[in-house]
Design an enzyme around this catalytic site. Structure first.
Site, PDB file in Angstrom:
ATOM      1  N   SER A 116       0.863  -1.176   0.000  1.00 52.16           N
ATOM      2  CA  SER A 116       0.000   0.000   0.000  1.00 52.16           C
ATOM      3  C   SER A 116       0.900   1.226   0.000  1.00 52.16           C
ATOM      4  O   SER A 116       1.750   1.373   0.881  1.00 52.16           O
ATOM      5  CB  SER A 116      -0.876  -0.050   1.259  1.00 52.16           C
ATOM      6  OG  SER A 116      -1.715   1.074   1.325  1.00 52.16           O
TER       7      SER A 116
ATOM      8  N   LYS B 164      -0.806  -0.819  -4.534  1.00 53.64           N
ATOM      9  CA  LYS B 164      -2.051  -0.100  -4.210  1.00 53.64           C
ATOM     10  C   LYS B 164      -1.698   1.346  -3.922  1.00 53.64           C
ATOM     11  O   LYS B 164      -0.913   1.624  -3.015  1.00 53.64           O
ATOM     12  CB  LYS B 164      -2.705  -0.759  -2.997  1.00 53.64           C
ATOM     13  CG  LYS B 164      -3.832   0.046  -2.376  1.00 53.64           C
ATOM     14  CD  LYS B 164      -4.590  -0.794  -1.344  1.00 53.64           C
ATOM     15  CE  LYS B 164      -4.664  -0.102  -0.003  1.00 53.64           C
ATOM     16  NZ  LYS B 164      -5.393  -0.921   1.002  1.00 53.64           N
TER      17      LYS B 164
ATOM     18  N   LYS C  85      -2.735   4.962  -2.594  1.00 52.78           N
ATOM     19  CA  LYS C  85      -3.715   5.708  -1.810  1.00 52.78           C
ATOM     20  C   LYS C  85      -4.096   6.934  -2.635  1.00 52.78           C
ATOM     21  O   LYS C  85      -3.207   7.605  -3.186  1.00 52.78           O
ATOM     22  CB  LYS C  85      -3.093   6.128  -0.474  1.00 52.78           C
ATOM     23  CG  LYS C  85      -2.873   4.958   0.476  1.00 52.78           C
ATOM     24  CD  LYS C  85      -4.202   4.392   0.952  1.00 52.78           C
ATOM     25  CE  LYS C  85      -4.028   3.484   2.151  1.00 52.78           C
ATOM     26  NZ  LYS C  85      -5.338   2.967   2.646  1.00 52.78           N
TER      27      LYS C  85
ATOM     28  N   ASP D  27      -6.995   3.031  -3.376  1.00 57.66           N
ATOM     29  CA  ASP D  27      -7.780   3.023  -2.130  1.00 57.66           C
ATOM     30  C   ASP D  27      -8.036   4.465  -1.718  1.00 57.66           C
ATOM     31  O   ASP D  27      -7.099   5.218  -1.470  1.00 57.66           O
ATOM     32  CB  ASP D  27      -7.000   2.280  -1.040  1.00 57.66           C
ATOM     33  CG  ASP D  27      -7.797   2.130   0.260  1.00 57.66           C
ATOM     34  OD1 ASP D  27      -8.966   2.577   0.316  1.00 57.66           O
ATOM     35  OD2 ASP D  27      -7.246   1.562   1.223  1.00 57.66           O
TER      36      ASP D  27
ATOM     37  N   ASN E  28     -10.147   5.407   0.937  1.00 55.41           N
ATOM     38  CA  ASN E  28     -10.529   5.571   2.349  1.00 55.41           C
ATOM     39  C   ASN E  28     -11.660   6.594   2.514  1.00 55.41           C
ATOM     40  O   ASN E  28     -11.552   7.550   3.286  1.00 55.41           O
ATOM     41  CB  ASN E  28      -9.326   5.960   3.215  1.00 55.41           C
ATOM     42  CG  ASN E  28      -8.340   4.816   3.387  1.00 55.41           C
ATOM     43  OD1 ASN E  28      -7.222   4.857   2.844  1.00 55.41           O
ATOM     44  ND2 ASN E  28      -8.737   3.778   4.091  1.00 55.41           N
TER      45      ASN E  28
ATOM     46  N   GLU F 299     -10.943   0.814  -4.015  1.00 52.07           N
ATOM     47  CA  GLU F 299     -11.314   0.422  -2.650  1.00 52.07           C
ATOM     48  C   GLU F 299     -11.958   1.600  -1.921  1.00 52.07           C
ATOM     49  O   GLU F 299     -11.425   2.702  -1.913  1.00 52.07           O
ATOM     50  CB  GLU F 299     -10.037  -0.038  -1.935  1.00 52.07           C
ATOM     51  CG  GLU F 299     -10.226  -0.576  -0.534  1.00 52.07           C
ATOM     52  CD  GLU F 299      -8.891  -1.002   0.091  1.00 52.07           C
ATOM     53  OE1 GLU F 299      -7.879  -1.115  -0.632  1.00 52.07           O
ATOM     54  OE2 GLU F 299      -8.865  -1.204   1.318  1.00 52.07           O
TER      55      GLU F 299
ATOM     56  N   ASP G 155     -13.973  -1.833   2.137  1.00 50.49           N
ATOM     57  CA  ASP G 155     -13.115  -2.043   3.305  1.00 50.49           C
ATOM     58  C   ASP G 155     -13.903  -1.555   4.529  1.00 50.49           C
ATOM     59  O   ASP G 155     -14.605  -2.340   5.190  1.00 50.49           O
ATOM     60  CB  ASP G 155     -11.800  -1.269   3.086  1.00 50.49           C
ATOM     61  CG  ASP G 155     -10.870  -1.229   4.286  1.00 50.49           C
ATOM     62  OD1 ASP G 155     -11.260  -1.664   5.380  1.00 50.49           O
ATOM     63  OD2 ASP G 155      -9.712  -0.749   4.168  1.00 50.49           O
TER      64      ASP G 155
ATOM     65  N   LYS H 119     -10.363  -7.437   6.996  1.00 49.21           N
ATOM     66  CA  LYS H 119      -9.454  -7.117   8.099  1.00 49.21           C
ATOM     67  C   LYS H 119     -10.103  -7.667   9.363  1.00 49.21           C
ATOM     68  O   LYS H 119     -11.172  -7.199   9.752  1.00 49.21           O
ATOM     69  CB  LYS H 119      -9.284  -5.600   8.249  1.00 49.21           C
ATOM     70  CG  LYS H 119      -8.569  -4.930   7.101  1.00 49.21           C
ATOM     71  CD  LYS H 119      -8.507  -3.430   7.309  1.00 49.21           C
ATOM     72  CE  LYS H 119      -7.841  -2.746   6.133  1.00 49.21           C
ATOM     73  NZ  LYS H 119      -7.947  -1.265   6.244  1.00 49.21           N
TER      74      LYS H 119
ATOM     75  N   GLY I  49      -4.686  -4.755   5.673  1.00 43.96           N
ATOM     76  CA  GLY I  49      -3.715  -4.589   6.754  1.00 43.96           C
ATOM     77  C   GLY I  49      -3.942  -3.271   7.445  1.00 43.96           C
ATOM     78  O   GLY I  49      -4.652  -2.396   6.928  1.00 43.96           O
TER      79      GLY I  49
HETATM   80  O1  OSB Z   1      -7.443   1.381   4.199  1.00 43.18           O
HETATM   81  O2  OSB Z   1      -6.331  -0.378   3.866  1.00 43.18           O
HETATM   82  C1  OSB Z   1      -6.479   0.690   4.470  1.00 43.18           C
HETATM   83  C2  OSB Z   1      -3.479   1.270   6.754  1.00 43.18           C
HETATM   84  C3  OSB Z   1      -4.106   1.795   7.874  1.00 43.18           C
HETATM   85  C4  OSB Z   1      -5.448   1.990   7.854  1.00 43.18           C
HETATM   86  C5  OSB Z   1      -6.202   1.653   6.717  1.00 43.18           C
HETATM   87  C6  OSB Z   1      -5.589   1.112   5.606  1.00 43.18           C
HETATM   88  C7  OSB Z   1      -4.198   0.953   5.612  1.00 43.18           C
HETATM   89  C8  OSB Z   1      -3.439   0.474   4.458  1.00 43.18           C
HETATM   90  C9  OSB Z   1      -2.107  -0.185   4.696  1.00 43.18           C
HETATM   91  O3  OSB Z   1      -3.789   0.642   3.318  1.00 43.18           O
HETATM   92  C10 OSB Z   1      -2.227  -1.653   4.841  1.00 43.18           C
HETATM   93  C11 OSB Z   1      -0.950  -2.276   5.348  1.00 43.18           C
HETATM   94  O4  OSB Z   1       0.054  -2.242   4.643  1.00 43.18           O
HETATM   95  O5  OSB Z   1      -0.939  -2.812   6.480  1.00 43.18           O
HETATM   96 MG    MG Z   2      -8.527   0.346   2.694  1.00 38.70          MG
END
Ligand code: OSB
Ligand code: MG
Length: 369
Positions: free
Chosen positions: A135, A161, A163, A189, A191, A214, A239, A263, A291
């Site tokens: 990520s 991935k 962000k 992703d 979020n 995502e 997610d 998760k 993760g």
């Molecule tokens: O949205 O997947 C997510 C990390 C912290 C909180 C949310 C996310 C993430 C990551 C990193 O994308 C995932 C990882 O490498 O552990």
């Molecule tokens: Mg995510």
């Protein structure tokens, strides 16, 4: 098993580089570890809540308080416990799934260590290795992003991935495709950084052949994701919205997603995570292991789950050195072709290295029945 004591330990562990998402920039992990000491063995778990309530409503201090004040008293009131009894005992407490997951996982680790069974075989994993993805943080400038992606590809990561957020989406995706080609596995992703009115804008990502987008919209906007999925051709993955098998069922029924990121902390534990996996398998929805920047404690347990058969897309489980110079456990390493071995030892297969744990510990609280 009889629980003799539970230790709640706060650990501060620096990240090798800042991790920026649409919701925050993290430079270190403020980790809550749960250690359960029973008459037969001890178990460890990592609470995945982050320091501030920006990914979801949970955060580390709140998880610590709810475990100490509300979850452990319920656990201690039971005469004998095993992992299957934990969720029913904690059910009267609403929400706080990351906190509940940590308690259940520590009990499960102790139970499995006592019986010499690995978490992967207990959960029904069929794989021996997991495809490792990475990520990638938001950067201020495209060249810095390209440098980071290049180093991850050279290390062997099987999937990238990015962000994204409004203002950092089309341009970075186009730049990565232009530089590294159409062959690399690429996904994004958000979020929850977008709204329904961004549908046309998000559809411009379709030309880049992404594996998925995502969580583009708010966690509670399941209907919005269904609407978006009718406009955007790139598969939608959820997610934040998926907090239980029940919410997974409803999102799938609403056609809000084609893929689900699992998760265990977000859904309340590994046992519920397996139910989400099974339900997705039955519905023909592929899943992958997300993760939360876990240390080796949480990461090892995630590897076990990711060995289940419907985990068919590359994970967010990276090697320890992607985040930490010194992990709490023996480092998790990735092969040059981007795979990580699932631990085979009893329980989660690892434990903290005592001197490292001691060095990084900020506080320790011991609670007894
Ligand atoms: O949205 O997947 C997510 C990390 C912290 C909180 C949310 C996310 C993430 C990551 C990193 O994308 C995932 C990882 O490498 O552990
Ligand atoms: Mg995510």
């Amino acid at each position: 098993m009889n629980i003799e004591a539970v230790e709640l330990r706060r650990v501060a562990i620096p990240l090798v580089s800042p991790f920026r998402t649409s919701f925050s920039t993290q430079t270190r992990r403020d980790v809550l570890l749960v250690r359960v000491v029973t008459d037969q063995a001890e178990g460890w778990a990592e609470c995945v809540a982050i320091a501030d309530p920006l990914y979801s409503s949970e955060y580390t201090d709140a998880a610590h308080r709810v475990i100490a004040d509300h979850l452990l008293p319920r656990l201690f009131a039971a005469t004998r416990v095993n992992a299957d009894l934990v969720a029913p005992l904690l059910r009267p407490v609403r929400g706080h799934r990351m906190a509940k997951a940590a308690v259940e996982t520590a009990v499960l680790d102790a139970q499995l260590k006592a019986s010499g069974v690995s978490l992967s075989s207990h959960l029904g994993a069929t794989a021996t290795h997991v495809d490792s993805g990475v990520s990638v943080s938001i950067y201020d400038e495209i060249p810095a992003l390209l440098g980071a992606v290049e180093s991850y590809l050279l290390a062997g990561y099987r999937r990238i991935k990015l962000k994204i957020q409004p203002g950092w989406d089309i341009e970075p995706v186009a730049a990565v495709r232009e530089r590294f080609g159409s062959q690399i596995c690429l996904q994004v992703d958000a979020n929850s950084a977008y709204t329904r009115s961004d549908a046309r804008h998000l559809a411009t990502l379709d030309e880049f052949g992404l594996l998925m987008i995502e969580q583009p919209l708010d966690e509670e906007d399941v209907a919005g994701h269904a609407e978006l999925a009718r406009i955007v051709r790139t598969p939608i993955c959820l997610d934040e919205s998926i907090v239980s098998a029940q919410t997974a069922y409803e999102a799938i029924r609403a056609d809000a997603c084609a893929i689900i990121n699992i998760k265990p902390g977000r859904v309340g534990g590994y046992l519920e995570a397996r139910r989400v996996h099974d339900l997705c398998a039955a519905a023909g929805i592929p899943v992958w292991a997300g993760g939360m920047l876990e240390t080796g404690i949480g990461r090892s347990a995630n590897l076990a789950l990711a060995g289940l058969p419907n985990f068919t897309l590359p994970s967010d489980i990276s090697a320890s050195d992607r985040y930490f110079q010194q992990d709490l456990t023996e480092p998790i390493t990735m092969s040059a072709d981007g795979r990580i071995e699932i631990p085979k030892g009893p329980g989660i297969g690892v434990a903290p290295i005592p001197h490292v744990l001691k060095e990084l510990t900020v506080s320790t609280q011991v609670l007894k029945p």
